[in-house]
Each structure stands twice: as structure tokens, then as C-alpha cells.
Write a protein that holds these residues in place. Structure first.
Motif, PDB file in Angstrom:
ATOM      1  N   TYR A 434       0.850  -1.186   0.000  1.00 25.02           N
ATOM      2  CA  TYR A 434       0.000   0.000   0.000  1.00 25.02           C
ATOM      3  C   TYR A 434       0.888   1.239   0.000  1.00 25.02           C
ATOM      4  N   ARG A 435       0.343   2.360  -0.480  1.00 25.97           N
ATOM      5  CA  ARG A 435       1.070   3.630  -0.398  1.00 25.97           C
ATOM      6  C   ARG A 435       0.082   4.775  -0.209  1.00 25.97           C
ATOM      7  N   ILE A 436       0.571   5.862   0.356  1.00 23.01           N
ATOM      8  CA  ILE A 436      -0.235   7.075   0.474  1.00 23.01           C
ATOM      9  C   ILE A 436      -0.181   7.783  -0.871  1.00 23.01           C
ATOM     10  N   ALA A 437      -1.337   7.888  -1.537  1.00 27.69           N
ATOM     11  CA  ALA A 437      -1.387   8.481  -2.872  1.00 27.69           C
ATOM     12  C   ALA A 437      -1.460  10.001  -2.821  1.00 27.69           C
ATOM     13  N   GLY A 458      -0.577  -3.950  -4.203  1.00 29.35           N
ATOM     14  CA  GLY A 458      -0.390  -5.395  -4.309  1.00 29.35           C
ATOM     15  C   GLY A 458      -1.712  -6.140  -4.305  1.00 29.35           C
ATOM     16  N   ALA A 459      -1.614  -7.461  -4.393  1.00 30.06           N
ATOM     17  CA  ALA A 459      -2.816  -8.296  -4.467  1.00 30.06           C
ATOM     18  C   ALA A 459      -3.440  -8.546  -3.106  1.00 30.06           C
ATOM     19  N   LEU A 460      -2.670  -8.431  -2.030  1.00 26.58           N
ATOM     20  CA  LEU A 460      -3.175  -8.754  -0.693  1.00 26.58           C
ATOM     21  C   LEU A 460      -3.982  -7.581  -0.150  1.00 26.58           C
ATOM     22  N   ARG A 461      -5.158  -7.906   0.372  1.00 25.81           N
ATOM     23  CA  ARG A 461      -6.051  -6.889   0.934  1.00 25.81           C
ATOM     24  C   ARG A 461      -6.130  -7.051   2.451  1.00 25.81           C
ATOM     25  N   MET A 462      -5.876  -5.986   3.189  1.00 24.94           N
ATOM     26  CA  MET A 462      -6.084  -6.009   4.633  1.00 24.94           C
ATOM     27  C   MET A 462      -6.181  -4.577   5.136  1.00 24.94           C
ATOM     28  N   PRO A 463      -6.772  -4.387   6.303  1.00 23.20           N
ATOM     29  CA  PRO A 463      -6.816  -3.035   6.874  1.00 23.20           C
ATOM     30  C   PRO A 463      -5.410  -2.587   7.257  1.00 23.20           C
ATOM     31  N   LEU A 508       3.969  -4.325   9.664  1.00 18.84           N
ATOM     32  CA  LEU A 508       3.594  -4.815   8.344  1.00 18.84           C
ATOM     33  C   LEU A 508       4.767  -4.813   7.377  1.00 18.84           C
ATOM     34  N   ALA A 509       5.013  -5.969   6.783  1.00 20.28           N
ATOM     35  CA  ALA A 509       6.074  -6.107   5.783  1.00 20.28           C
ATOM     36  C   ALA A 509       5.503  -5.736   4.424  1.00 20.28           C
ATOM     37  N   MET A 510       5.818  -4.542   3.938  1.00 21.72           N
ATOM     38  CA  MET A 510       5.320  -4.056   2.655  1.00 21.72           C
ATOM     39  C   MET A 510       6.293  -4.432   1.538  1.00 21.72           C
ATOM     40  N   VAL A 511       5.765  -5.005   0.477  1.00 22.40           N
ATOM     41  CA  VAL A 511       6.577  -5.373  -0.689  1.00 22.40           C
ATOM     42  C   VAL A 511       6.326  -4.318  -1.759  1.00 22.40           C
ATOM     43  N   ILE A 512       7.265  -3.375  -1.887  1.00 22.36           N
ATOM     44  CA  ILE A 512       7.119  -2.255  -2.819  1.00 22.36           C
ATOM     45  C   ILE A 512       8.361  -2.162  -3.707  1.00 22.36           C
ATOM     46  N   PRO A 513       8.237  -2.259  -5.036  1.00 21.04           N
ATOM     47  CA  PRO A 513       6.988  -2.521  -5.759  1.00 21.04           C
ATOM     48  C   PRO A 513       6.582  -3.982  -5.607  1.00 21.04           C
ATOM     49  N   PRO A 514       5.290  -4.265  -5.683  1.00 18.99           N
ATOM     50  CA  PRO A 514       4.840  -5.653  -5.523  1.00 18.99           C
ATOM     51  C   PRO A 514       5.069  -6.453  -6.799  1.00 18.99           C
ATOM     52  N   PRO A 515       5.221  -7.763  -6.679  1.00 18.79           N
ATOM     53  CA  PRO A 515       5.285  -8.600  -7.883  1.00 18.79           C
ATOM     54  C   PRO A 515       3.900  -8.711  -8.501  1.00 18.79           C
ATOM     55  N   PRO A 516       3.811  -9.074  -9.769  1.00 17.41           N
ATOM     56  CA  PRO A 516       2.485  -9.244 -10.387  1.00 17.41           C
ATOM     57  C   PRO A 516       1.699 -10.350  -9.683  1.00 17.41           C
TER      58      PRO A 516
END
Length: 652
Positions: A434-437, A458-463, A508-516
């Protein structure tokens, strides 16, 4: 990996085979008592043991099995020798696990006891000149999963050696006593010294070699402090002793050899207390998770993740690591591998683990294991997570716990359905990103209203927690909606917005940029028309390139969709990716080469086009092969390719 844990748990195919012959495993295994006398010397290890077992199940037991790597043991029941079955071997990860079964003279009824006499020998050690580790050194009852048992062990060792064990020495009996241990280990060291200290009622011993006394002193102090912390935090320590031995000088870190025996690498090189604090607390944390509570998943990530959560608390309490530093240290391996598009799915069939490289397998268990546990804490909140954590220790001490049992406890404590969490983090390779847009702040009527837009990458959804910091020093935290791809959070304050950040607690471990996301990619590919969708085809082409898709159908589909919109350069690249793969299906290669010729003709590159047609004709696809493209009323055959040698392709 725990070698005995592997021995006990994952022998699935063998279990099914033995069940037909009378072997079965109780849902709650009987807790056995082992009285062992052994002698360790140049010729190896000789021993005698008495195994006492009460059938605590509700049906008779007629057949038992032992896991054992040495020579065939002699096992007797009431003085009568039993007939051992043929030795079998099963594979889990890098471990080859041998075991044998045998029939009891008569069925062991529920509530009845049996006593087994066992004589065993294992050799091949030669002259012991340094330090030796013995795990799985005695025949042990095998049920197909981890068990806790009780021990009284007497060990005869050569002069000049120090000994570390999984038990505490009873001076009256001369035996090392241990209760409820997963595996009883032995470590023998020639010319080694031992330092001792107490952490409450826990005896801590540290074995050290030449020049290792100073390091042993630091390790001992750290161990006493860590055990005291864990006892205060969790309310108990599961064992009455802890023996620490030197590991290897070439590596950093450590590992647990067996229950109540930890090895610390570079022990002789430790010159200060601080350098060994984390690893000491880390290995002690695994005495709760992995030893006291045993894991039954493959890969066995849960005991590692929950153990890391323990040493994180110690690190934060003692102030030698921040939450942000801890998350970075523990998540780096997972994030690095996830960015490459590697499959990070934790819950997978056992046979798929065999092809994993050791370092990747380690990252999967250690790094992602912690990331899952940490992310779950973010969802539940610290207080609820700790209730679940401690409840699992109470309810699963002495038995196995996997992801499904852990999920059930977390759901009970939180009142939430957590399928969405475990499905994404454990049963898929989706990544959190996720990122702050954007962020905006406007004043109105003496108040300020700030709007912070958060976008899912990314593909994973969570609060995801979002912290807004204001110029007067105040802070507010709100959660995004996990169902929204983009969520705008509104904050009201008395002063202007100063800053906004995600994940203020560093969980939270953020993967940025995320893989497809390959699942999403294939869903969109299946819905992509062959005509009239150039924009979607271009987007999917970019994903396919990054993900290095190997599917011929995908590249053919993309090539045709891009050709339809006259995106000839990209279409040519898509078709070339099929023909470049030497092991591709011959028919796909034939069609891709013909289509490359079509495009090169349209680009007025006739010589290159002829080369592609000739290359296609060298492939043996048969004279009857046909591929139809109804949208263009076109049928590609060998005859079609031959005609293109004299007549260039023209688009109608």
C-alpha cells in the motif's frame, strides 16, 4: 529444521501403509517414560532402555513403531523378543527418516500398561576429539507426529569430557531427569569447561571450549536475563534446565539442537554481552515454540514466527532494538524474494518443498513466518493478540499446533472470522503493498480537516493503520477498509497536518513494488477478447514481461490481441517469446514463427520474414496441422507457410 520433529511428523504415505497392518495413531498419543543407560566411547554409543507406556486411548494397540537410525535394536516384552519389521525410510526436506514396526505379543487394552526392554548400538563415530552432537541417538516410539515424553538418563562418558543434556542431573540417582520434552539430546565435548547459573528454578549451564570462557560468561548472563523476562511475561518457563553449547565459528546465529539444548555460533569470539543478547533470547524463545508447543505444518513456519515474536518482546523491553529495526531485520529475506515473483505460499503439499533451495526455504520459514505473525498482530491489536498467544501456550503445550488451530484460537479471542487473513498470508503468495497516494489539509471554522488517500498496489487486501501527525504534536490513527482498492480517510484536528504514514507500529512487511499477481493476471487473460482491446492487452503484456510468464497460450493470445490493434512491435515480441523457448510445443513454435513472418512482411522486412517462414517449415508439425483464426478468416497450415515464400502476407 528439528530433525526429530521431522522424524515424528511427516511420514504420511508410510502411515497409510502401516494402518492396513494394524498400526494406528491415537489423536492424543500416550506419554511414555524412558529410562536409559548408555555408554559413549570410541566405538560409538551402546545403550539399554526401558520404555513404559500406558494406553490412554479408547481402543486396543496391537502394533508399535520406533524411529531409529542405528543397528536393529533388540526389543523385548516381558522378556520375549519381538520380531522387528523391515526397515523403511521416508523423506522430508533434506532428512531421510528410518523407522521399523513390530507387533506386541498381545493387544494393549485401554488403560493397561506395557514395558518394553530395548538394547541398541550405533557406531561410526571413531575417536571423539572435539564436540559431538547426538540427536535421535536412542530408539523412540513413533506415532507420526510430535510427542512429549519423560526421561531419566544415565550417561557414561570418557574421562576429560564435558556433557550437555536435555535434562537436569539428579545427584541422588545420577540420572538426568526431564519431563515433557520433544527430544532428549546429548552433546559431548573434549576438554570443555562449563559455567552454571540459576534463573529462578531453572539451571542454566554453558559449555565452552578453549578461549571461550569470556563468551560463555556473557551468554550465561543473557540467558538468565531472558528466562527471567519470559517467566515474568508469560507466567512460566517450560523446563527446569537449559544447556548452551558452542556452535560453529564460521557462522553467526545459532539453533536448538534438542529440547533444552541450544547452540550459539562464534561463542568463543564473543567479547561483550550486547553482541549475543538477541540470539540468546531468540533460541530460548523457541523452547516455548517448537519444543513446548510443536508445529505440525510444512514448512514449519509457525513455531519460528511465534518464537520470533517472543524475542522481539525481549528486545523491545531491554531497549536494544526498535520495532522498526526489528521488522526490517526479520522481513528483509521475505521481501527480497517476494519482489522476484517467487512463490511464497506457506501452506503447500509437502512434495513441493523438496525442490526449494535451502536458503529460500529458510527465508520462507523464518522471514515470512514472522511477517505473518506480525501482520496478524496488526489486525487483532496487541492486547487481543497476546491473549491468543498465551492461550495457545496453555492449550497446546505438549502437543502439535498448526495454522488451522492457531486461526481458531485467534478467532475465538477476537470474535472475527479470519479466513480472509490466513487465505492470503498463508495459503497464497499474495503480497502486502500500500502507499499514500495523496494528502490534503484545509482549515474551516477554527478546525482543520485532513484527507489522506491510500491506494492498494499489491494483491493482498487487509486493513492498514494510517497515522496522521499534526503541528501541535498530536497524533491520530485510523484503519483503511480492506475491501477498497483506494480509501480516503478523514481526520479532524486543531492544527495543520504535519505528516502521514502507514503502519506506525512497524508490524507490516510491505513489498514495494509488488510482484504481479498471477491469479489476477490469468483471470484477466481469460477475459481478454482477441479483438478491440488494445489498452488491456498492453497492460497485460507489461505484467507478463515482469512476471516472466512461460505459458505459450498467454503469449499467443497477447500477440494476436496486439496484432489486431496494429501494435506490431509488441506483437512481434510476444510471438518471439514462444519461438525462443527451445522446449516449447512444436506446434506453438510453428504458429509463432508464421505470425512473426506476417508482421515482418507488414513492416516491409521481407528478408527477415522469409527467414521466419523457412524456419517454421523445418519443424515437423505434419501436413494435416491447422490453426484457425476465425476473426480474420485465416487458417495456418504448412501449405500456407509455403505460399508465403512466394507471396508476402497482406492484411485484409
Amino acid at each position: 529444521m528439528h530433525s526429530w520433529y521431522a522424524t515424528l511428523i511427516l511420514i504420511i504415505s508410510s502411515t497409510a501403509c502401516m494402518a492396513e497392518n494394524g498400526f494406528w495413531s491415537p489423536s492424543t498419543p500416550p506419554r511414555a517414560h524412558y529410562a536409559i543407560d548408555c555408554r559413549m566411547g570410541k566405538a560409538g554409543l551402546d545403550g539399554k532402555e526401558t520404555i513404559r507406556l500406558r494406553n490412554s486411548s479408547t481402543k486396543p494397540i496391537t502394533r508399535l513403531a520406533v524411529a531409529w537410525a542405528g543397528e536393529d535394536p533388540v526389543i523385548t516384552v516381558r522378556g520375549k523378543r519381538v520380531v522387528m519389521g523391515k526397515r523403511q525410510v521416508t523423506q522430508f526436506g533434506e532428512d531421510a527418516i528410518p523407522f521399523q514396526s513390530f507387533d506386541l505379543p498381545e493387544a494393549l487394552s485401554p488403560g493397561r500398561e506395557v514395558e518394553l526392554g530395548v538394547e541398541f548400538h550405533t557406531g561410526g563415530y571413531g575417536d571423539i576429539t572435539g564436540r559431538m552432537h547426538w540427536t535421535g541417538w536412542y530408539p523412540r516410539l513413533w506415532w507420526g507426529y510430535g510427542t512429549h515424553d519423560d526421561y531419566d538418563v544415565k550417561v557414561e562418558i570418557p574421562d576429560g569430557f564435558a556433557l550437555a543434556t536435555s535434562g537436569r542431573l539428579n545427584e541422588k540417582t545420577g540420572r538426568y531427569h526431564a519431563e515433557g520434552v520433544r527430544q532428549f539430546g546429548l552433546v559431548l565435548g573434549k576438554g570443555y569447561g562449563v559455567l552454571e547459573a540459576s534463573a529462578g528454578d531453572v539451571l542454566v549451564r554453558c559449555m565452552y571450549g578453549p578461549d571461550g570462557a569470556e563468551g560463555a560468561k556473557h551468554i550465561l548472563e543473557n540467558a538468565v536475563d531472558a528466562i527471567s523476562f519470559y517467566h515474568q511475561w508469560l507466567g512460566f518457563y517450560p523446563y527446569k534446565s537449559l544447556d548452551i553449547v558452542p556452535g560453529d565459528d564460521e557462522y553467526s546465529g545459532g539453533w536448538n539442537i534438542a529440547t533444552s539444548i541450544s547452540a550459539i555460533h562464534q561463542l568463543s569470539k564473543l567479547k561483550d554481552k550486547a553482541s549475543s543478547r538477541w540470539i540468546t533470547a531468540h533460541e530460548i524463545g523457541h523452547m516455548y515454540w517448537g519444543e513446548y508447543v510443536m508445529d505440525k505444518d510444512a514448512p514449519d513456519w509457525m513455531w519460528i514466527g511465534l518464537g520470533l515474536r517472543a524475542d522481539r518482546e525481549y528486545s523491545l523491553a531491554r531497549g536494544f532494538m526498535t520495532r522498526e529495526e526489528y521488522l526490517k531485520n526479520r522481513s528483509d529475506g521475505y521481501i527480497r524474494d517476494a519482489k522476484t515473483g517467487a512463490d511464497t505460499t506457506l501452506e503447500r503439499p509437502t512434495h513441493l518443498l523438496l525442490d526449494l533451495q535451502p536458503n529460500w526455504y529458510n527465508n520462507l520459514r523464518h522471514s515470512k513466518g514472522y511477517c505473518v505473525v506480525s501482520a496478524l498482530e496488526s489486525v487483532l491489536g496487541e492486547e487481543t493478540f497476546e491473549r491468543a498467544y498465551k492461550r495457545c501456550l496453555r492449550e497446546f503445550g505438549g502437543r502439535c499446533m498448526g495454522a488451522h488451530e492457531f486461526q481458531a484460537v485467534c478467532e475465538a479471542e477476537s470474535g472475527q472470522d479470519l479466513d480472509w487473513f490466513f487465505e492470503q498470508w498463508v495459503r497464497s503468495d499474495r503480497c502486502l503493498s500500500y502507499r499514500i497516494a495523496s494528502q490534503d489539509c484545509a482549515g474551516k471554522d477554527g478546525k482543520y480537516v485532513s484527507k489522506i488517500e491510500v491506494k492498494r498496489l499489491g494483491a493482498l487486501r487487509m486493513p492498514v493503520p494510517v497515522e496522521a501527525s499534526f503541528e501541535d504534536g498530536t497524533h491520530q490513527v485510523k484503519l483503511t477498509d480492506r475491501l477498497l482498492d483506494t480509501d480516503t480517510l478523514t481526520f479532524e484536528s486543531k492544527s495543520r497536518l504535519k505528516d502521514a504514514r502507514l503502519d506506525p507500529d512497524s508490524l507490516l512487511a510491505m513489498v514495494i513494488p509488488p510482484p504481479p499477481d498471477k491469479a489476477e493476471f490469468y483471470a484477466k487473460m481469460n477475459a481478454l477478447p482477441y479483438t478491440g482491446q488494445s489498452k488491456e492487452a498492453q497492460e497485460l503484456l507489461a505484467v507478463a514481461r515482469v512476471a516472466d510468464i512461460k505459458d505459450n497460450d498467454v503469449w499467443l493470445h497477447l500477440g494476436l490481441a496486439l496484432y489486431d490493434d496494429r501494435q506490431y512491435g509488441d506483437a512481434l515480441d510476444a510471438f518471439e517469446r514462444i519461438s525462443r523457448a527451445g522446449d516449447s510445443d512444436t506446434r506453438y513454435r510453428f504458429v509463432s514463427l508464421v505470425w512473426q513472418g506476417h508482421i515482418l512482411d507488414l513492416l516491409d522486412r521481407r528478408d527477415d520474414a522469409l527467414a521466419k517462414y523457412n524456419e517454421a517449415l523445418k519443424l515437423d508439425v505434419g501436413d494435416n496441422y491447422r490453426m484457425k483464426h476465425d476473426q480474420y478468416r485465416l487458417i495456418i497450415t504448412r501449405q500456407w507457410a509455403k505460399e508465403r515464400l512466394s507471396t508476402p502476407f497482406q492484411r485484409k
